[in-house]
Enzyme design. Sequence first.
Site, PDB file in Angstrom:
ATOM      1  N   LYS A  89       0.728  -1.350   0.341  1.00  0.00           N
ATOM      2  CA  LYS A  89      -0.104   0.394   0.210  1.00  0.00           C
ATOM      3  C   LYS A  89       0.635   1.313   0.075  1.00  0.00           C
ATOM      4  O   LYS A  89       1.762   1.956   1.179  1.00  0.00           O
ATOM      5  CB  LYS A  89      -0.987  -0.022   1.143  1.00  0.00           C
ATOM      6  CG  LYS A  89      -1.600   1.122   1.866  1.00  0.00           C
ATOM      7  CD  LYS A  89      -2.800   1.649   0.459  1.00  0.00           C
ATOM      8  CE  LYS A  89      -3.763   2.980   1.095  1.00  0.00           C
ATOM      9  NZ  LYS A  89      -2.049   3.922   1.076  1.00  0.00           N
TER      10      LYS A  89
ATOM     11  N   CYS B 155      14.242  10.099   6.461  1.00  0.00           N
ATOM     12  CA  CYS B 155      14.173   9.875   7.902  1.00  0.00           C
ATOM     13  C   CYS B 155      14.936   9.912   8.467  1.00  0.00           C
ATOM     14  O   CYS B 155      15.298  10.545   9.190  1.00  0.00           O
ATOM     15  CB  CYS B 155      13.359   8.348   8.434  1.00  0.00           C
ATOM     16  SG  CYS B 155      14.469   7.488   7.287  1.00  0.00           S
TER      17      CYS B 155
ATOM     18  N   GLU C  49      10.939  16.788  14.582  1.00  0.00           N
ATOM     19  CA  GLU C  49      11.400  15.838  13.046  1.00  0.00           C
ATOM     20  C   GLU C  49      10.788  16.743  12.266  1.00  0.00           C
ATOM     21  O   GLU C  49       9.852  17.170  12.086  1.00  0.00           O
ATOM     22  CB  GLU C  49      11.187  14.877  12.123  1.00  0.00           C
ATOM     23  CG  GLU C  49      11.589  14.413  10.610  1.00  0.00           C
ATOM     24  CD  GLU C  49      11.350  12.705  10.799  1.00  0.00           C
ATOM     25  OE1 GLU C  49      12.113  12.690   9.830  1.00  0.00           O
ATOM     26  OE2 GLU C  49       9.865  12.536  10.740  1.00  0.00           O
TER      27      GLU C  49
END
Length: 458
Positions: A177, A286, A384
């Site tokens: 997905k 990330c 972040e």
Amino acid sequence: MSELERFRMYIRGEFVEATSTAVFESQNPYTGRPWALVPDGGTEDVDDAVRAARAALSGEWGSFTGFRRAALMRRLAALITENAEWLARLEVDDCGKLYREMIGQARSLAAWFDYFAGLADKIEGKQIPTPNPGYLVYTRREPVGVVAAITPWNSPLLLLAWKLAPALAAGCTVVAKPSEHAPVSTLAFAQLVHEAGFPAGVFNVVTGQSPETGAALVGHPGVDKVAFTGATSTGRAVARAAAGKLNPVTLELGGKSPQVVFPDADLQAAANGLVAGVFAATGQTCLAGSRLIVHESVHDELVRLVSDRAKRIKLGDPNDPETEMGPLANRPQYDKVVSMLRQAADEGACVVCGGVADPDLGGYFVQPTVLTGVAPQDTIAKEEVFGPVLVVHTFTDEDEAVALASDTPYGLAAGVWTKDVHRAHRMAARLRAGTVWVNCYRAVAPSVPFGGMGLSGI
């Protein structure tokens, strides 16, 4: 709408529309216009895909030896290499990353399938001695089963490969997905899987805009493992859903990675590593090295080197070979980054360069940003950003550097810049991070583990 390129989901070895026949538009973040139509799948499509994966697991694919799986994986690797240009262009259109970065990434994908193909025919059990004579005891390694692979919008195919290649080698089947913000390259990749000759149902792709589609996959009773890459907040929800079924999960989440620079470091090399570590991919990785922790004696010089380079970064069309940084991938991410920059200014950060949306290009462009005078407790230092923003802190000794680097709930990656080999190994052991690079940054390989701790995942 009829002029938009149209893609279909891949379920049970067939390219299909959503059960509802609904579609949604995928936006090109550089042009700000839709460029492709994608099926808007729902829970019925998830059910269909999981059933297909389970049928393949107990059917033809389940009878394959590791040697047969390896042969198909090598065929897929060859097709990826042949079609790297096509895949790269699709990712540029879908998530706005530079073509020159995406073509390298697309070409590298084959290495993951080749590497794990080499392991597929070497999955062994063992014979175990027992205290009783006349007994034969041995172990077998079995595939976990149906794997739900949920991928983000920043590097859809690379992060899919990290999940899919080992899963196929182990004999698992997969339902993927992709993010609704960048679904197209995964649908195109399914065409290569089909051409490679994998049995129907081994690999399936479901797309959809609604969070309910992903939730239905994660919580599906026919799924045996969940592999997720994305935001920490979503990762928590994935973990809760999987825990209800006692399913194992792999979570690759966010980061707030430090790069620690000592006074003996090659400052020019460190500056290059910092620029590549936080401004490549517009900071949308990330493992972005978004916190510079630099010794006070070389702070001014290193900040000058980094900011001078940042000011010269050319923003523009990601398909232009001279462009060095593209737009942010979508409107929600753009709004988040701009909001965090405003908050940083309100909290007293000093903007050495950048700090605002680009006034000339408009769209989703944000200037490469270097911020000094940032306190460790400031929002921009703690949370972040997932954008082209570097915050700078100073230290006076090694213990303080370790304390600053560790002052984060994340623990994905870190960089150390020093010519002292003893310090390099000492710091690598002390830093709380899954990966520590020394005098380099952002290097990955299929043979090397990747992952973090804390809020960076499991």
